[in-house]
Write a protein that holds these residues in place. Sequence first.
Motif, PDB file in Angstrom:
ATOM      1  N   ARG A  81       1.027  -1.303  -0.174  1.00 12.96           N
ATOM      2  CA  ARG A  81       0.184   0.173   0.152  1.00 12.96           C
ATOM      3  C   ARG A  81       0.974   1.227  -0.048  1.00 12.96           C
ATOM      4  N   MET A  82       1.738   1.238  -0.838  1.00 17.80           N
ATOM      5  CA  MET A  82       2.909   2.283  -1.028  1.00 17.80           C
ATOM      6  C   MET A  82       2.824   2.519  -2.668  1.00 17.80           C
ATOM      7  N   PRO A  83       3.585   3.959  -3.023  1.00 15.17           N
ATOM      8  CA  PRO A  83       3.670   4.205  -4.198  1.00 15.17           C
ATOM      9  C   PRO A  83       4.737   3.357  -4.988  1.00 15.17           C
ATOM     10  N   PHE A 253      16.517 -15.045  -3.497  1.00 11.74           N
ATOM     11  CA  PHE A 253      17.268 -14.423  -2.387  1.00 11.74           C
ATOM     12  C   PHE A 253      17.690 -13.155  -2.813  1.00 11.74           C
ATOM     13  N   VAL A 254      18.357 -12.991  -3.655  1.00 15.85           N
ATOM     14  CA  VAL A 254      18.761 -11.473  -4.210  1.00 15.85           C
ATOM     15  C   VAL A 254      17.545 -10.508  -4.369  1.00 15.85           C
ATOM     16  N   LEU A 255      16.619 -10.963  -5.068  1.00 15.45           N
ATOM     17  CA  LEU A 255      15.479  -9.934  -5.269  1.00 15.45           C
ATOM     18  C   LEU A 255      14.898  -9.986  -3.918  1.00 15.45           C
ATOM     19  N   MET A 256      14.744 -10.774  -2.874  1.00 12.26           N
ATOM     20  CA  MET A 256      14.116 -10.245  -1.615  1.00 12.26           C
ATOM     21  C   MET A 256      14.919  -9.293  -0.787  1.00 12.26           C
ATOM     22  N   VAL A 257      16.090  -9.546  -1.131  1.00 13.53           N
ATOM     23  CA  VAL A 257      17.004  -8.295  -0.689  1.00 13.53           C
ATOM     24  C   VAL A 257      16.942  -7.248  -0.911  1.00 13.53           C
ATOM     25  N   GLU A 258      16.715  -6.992  -2.455  1.00  8.45           N
ATOM     26  CA  GLU A 258      16.698  -5.865  -3.215  1.00  8.45           C
ATOM     27  C   GLU A 258      15.313  -5.046  -2.797  1.00  8.45           C
ATOM     28  N   ALA A 259      14.072  -5.977  -2.825  1.00  7.55           N
ATOM     29  CA  ALA A 259      12.979  -5.385  -2.846  1.00  7.55           C
ATOM     30  C   ALA A 259      12.607  -4.970  -1.424  1.00  7.55           C
ATOM     31  N   SER A 260      13.104  -5.579  -0.241  1.00  2.00           N
ATOM     32  CA  SER A 260      13.199  -4.954   0.968  1.00  2.00           C
ATOM     33  C   SER A 260      13.958  -3.728   1.102  1.00  2.00           C
ATOM     34  N   GLY A 261      14.892  -3.466   0.344  1.00  2.74           N
ATOM     35  CA  GLY A 261      15.567  -2.124   0.247  1.00  2.74           C
ATOM     36  C   GLY A 261      14.442  -1.139  -0.314  1.00  2.74           C
ATOM     37  N   GLN A 262      13.953  -1.523  -1.250  1.00  4.94           N
ATOM     38  CA  GLN A 262      12.897  -0.549  -2.102  1.00  4.94           C
ATOM     39  C   GLN A 262      11.865  -0.295  -1.085  1.00  4.94           C
ATOM     40  N   GLY A 263      11.225  -1.167  -0.225  1.00  6.40           N
ATOM     41  CA  GLY A 263      10.195  -1.116   0.594  1.00  6.40           C
ATOM     42  C   GLY A 263      10.626  -0.084   1.835  1.00  6.40           C
ATOM     43  N   LEU A 264      11.915  -0.102   2.295  1.00  4.23           N
ATOM     44  CA  LEU A 264      12.270   0.722   3.270  1.00  4.23           C
ATOM     45  C   LEU A 264      12.580   2.187   2.583  1.00  4.23           C
ATOM     46  N   ALA A 265      13.177   2.077   1.402  1.00  7.34           N
ATOM     47  CA  ALA A 265      13.425   3.657   0.615  1.00  7.34           C
ATOM     48  C   ALA A 265      12.140   4.251   0.551  1.00  7.34           C
ATOM     49  N   VAL A 266      11.074   3.617  -0.012  1.00  5.56           N
ATOM     50  CA  VAL A 266       9.670   4.467  -0.294  1.00  5.56           C
ATOM     51  C   VAL A 266       9.345   4.835   1.036  1.00  5.56           C
ATOM     52  N   GLN A 268      10.855   6.000   3.708  1.00  7.03           N
ATOM     53  CA  GLN A 268      11.656   7.049   4.088  1.00  7.03           C
ATOM     54  C   GLN A 268      11.208   8.179   3.191  1.00  7.03           C
ATOM     55  N   VAL A 269      10.810   8.005   1.778  1.00  5.94           N
ATOM     56  CA  VAL A 269      10.769   9.147   0.995  1.00  5.94           C
ATOM     57  C   VAL A 269       9.239   9.977   1.265  1.00  5.94           C
ATOM     58  N   VAL A 270       8.202   8.959   1.502  1.00  5.17           N
ATOM     59  CA  VAL A 270       6.950   9.318   1.788  1.00  5.17           C
ATOM     60  C   VAL A 270       6.713   9.567   3.269  1.00  5.17           C
ATOM     61  N   GLY A 271       7.465   9.416   4.250  1.00  9.01           N
ATOM     62  CA  GLY A 271       7.432   9.514   5.831  1.00  9.01           C
ATOM     63  C   GLY A 271       6.456   8.863   6.380  1.00  9.01           C
ATOM     64  N   LYS A 272       6.619   7.512   5.955  1.00  3.74           N
ATOM     65  CA  LYS A 272       5.782   6.618   6.689  1.00  3.74           C
ATOM     66  C   LYS A 272       6.501   5.116   6.981  1.00  3.74           C
ATOM     67  N   LYS A 273       6.431   4.885   8.386  1.00  7.41           N
ATOM     68  CA  LYS A 273       7.192   4.005   8.888  1.00  7.41           C
ATOM     69  C   LYS A 273       6.809   2.453   8.359  1.00  7.41           C
ATOM     70  N   VAL A 274       7.772   1.725   7.969  1.00 10.96           N
ATOM     71  CA  VAL A 274       7.667   0.527   7.435  1.00 10.96           C
ATOM     72  C   VAL A 274       8.031  -0.731   8.050  1.00 10.96           C
ATOM     73  N   GLY A 275       7.309  -1.671   8.426  1.00 15.69           N
ATOM     74  CA  GLY A 275       7.624  -2.761   9.556  1.00 15.69           C
ATOM     75  C   GLY A 275       7.586  -3.926   8.657  1.00 15.69           C
ATOM     76  N   PRO A 276       8.111  -5.048   9.360  1.00 20.48           N
ATOM     77  CA  PRO A 276       8.232  -6.544   9.167  1.00 20.48           C
ATOM     78  C   PRO A 276       6.776  -6.867   8.136  1.00 20.48           C
ATOM     79  N   ARG A 277       5.841  -6.452   8.683  1.00 14.34           N
ATOM     80  CA  ARG A 277       4.439  -6.915   8.106  1.00 14.34           C
ATOM     81  C   ARG A 277       4.408  -6.175   6.751  1.00 14.34           C
ATOM     82  N   ASP A 278       4.635  -4.945   6.713  1.00 14.71           N
ATOM     83  CA  ASP A 278       4.451  -4.114   5.419  1.00 14.71           C
ATOM     84  C   ASP A 278       5.696  -5.009   4.305  1.00 14.71           C
ATOM     85  N   ILE A 279       6.772  -5.263   4.722  1.00 12.68           N
ATOM     86  CA  ILE A 279       7.741  -5.972   3.798  1.00 12.68           C
ATOM     87  C   ILE A 279       7.406  -7.383   3.624  1.00 12.68           C
TER      88      ILE A 279
END
Length: 453
Positions: A81-83, A253-266, A268-279
Amino acid sequence: MASHPSPVSPVDERPRFGPLVLLGLQHVLVMYAGVVVVPIVVGAGLGLPQSQIADLVSVDLVLAGIGTMLQAFGVWKFGIRMPLVVGAASNGIVPMVLIGSTQGLSTVYGSLLVVGVVWVLIAPLFSKLLKLFPEVVTGTVITLIGLTLIPVGLKLIAGSAPSAHNYGAPANLALAGFTLALIAVFYRVFRGLLGQLAMLIALTVGAIVGWLTGLGSLSGVGHGPVFGLLRPLHYGALHFDIPSILLFLVIVFVLMVEASGQGLAVGQVVGKKVGPRDIANLLRVDGLLTALSGVFNGFAYTTFGQNIGLVALTKVRSRYPVAVGGMILIVFGVVQPVGRVIAAIPQPVIGAAAVATFAALTVSGIQLLSRVDFNQTGNLVIVMLSLGVGLIPAGAPDFYQQFPFAAQVFLKSGVATGTVLAVLLNLLFFAARKRRPEEPLARREPAAELSQS
């Protein structure tokens, strides 16, 4: 005393219909090249006829659109539920071509079905690793993603083969420079909605100039079918091969690491906390799309970071324009002439927009790192080594060519290697102290400091 309704998060704001569609199209244009390049390269690598490559592109656009809508809207436990947008992962090109050329596409798609299901099942377990991503690690990963993607835009401008006769052609560089100048001028001059659409307007003007000057052509738009539909199991009954499945699991495994980084990055950009459930919800979408690819002849899918820079640049943090972008991708996949118009945009124009948005993402990472205390040696070492090692594949693509293929699959992903290294270094420097790495040293008692010596 009357209670006031809680304010709507910027992520959940709904722009008016007109701006919504234009903003969604802008997201699509930024990530479109990254979506279509994978089926084109895989098709060419397997020697498929042009008609079948066109079918792969069509399937890819539809599945990418479905995944993008899931990430933006969210359905049950699927979608952050993020852009964020979803597309075919370039990491999957080599194993698809390798397995497809030796054992056939039926084995490729059987493997994708299995690893996609496994991906969905292990997403909650993988997401629990989120505590390993404090500010210093997250900022490093975001910066690394941006710096790694910038060369992708540069290759669209100059070409991917330095030996080619037209590599770095002055006309291409001039068109890209003109587009970048338009982006700067439009962001300076325009306000409100026009300011938010500055990238789209610059892309449109740049494309028109490119077509008029002969750097692109619309001649192929009218050729080919009008509609393209998904055809399940087009390459025959699925075949399941254990070594092939294991190879794709390494990719996962590589894609999961990368995608987790994308989730954390977005987040930070939108100002909304991302937790384990979101990832976990984010990763389930990637797994679902990959599993569906086994039936509908798609690819390994991942959540992209291409549009995160656009979110930072436009300050439009709503997820709804991205959801509309997913709908547009589906239309491009089904109504093929529309997609062919977008595909006809000169690559230097797309490359210029890509460089701008990826650089904006890099700035977001730098802004996050600015909050980190670099008086602590550990923080400095984490950023220094993670960026240095993570940028190796971008600066020296053949650096790991003497390594075994299975190792290359991981090492050639700079985001994956940089992320894992940042996590390990963070554990090395800070795990034993049981404190956050961004916590200033001044907050600690002198006695505690001496005890660590």
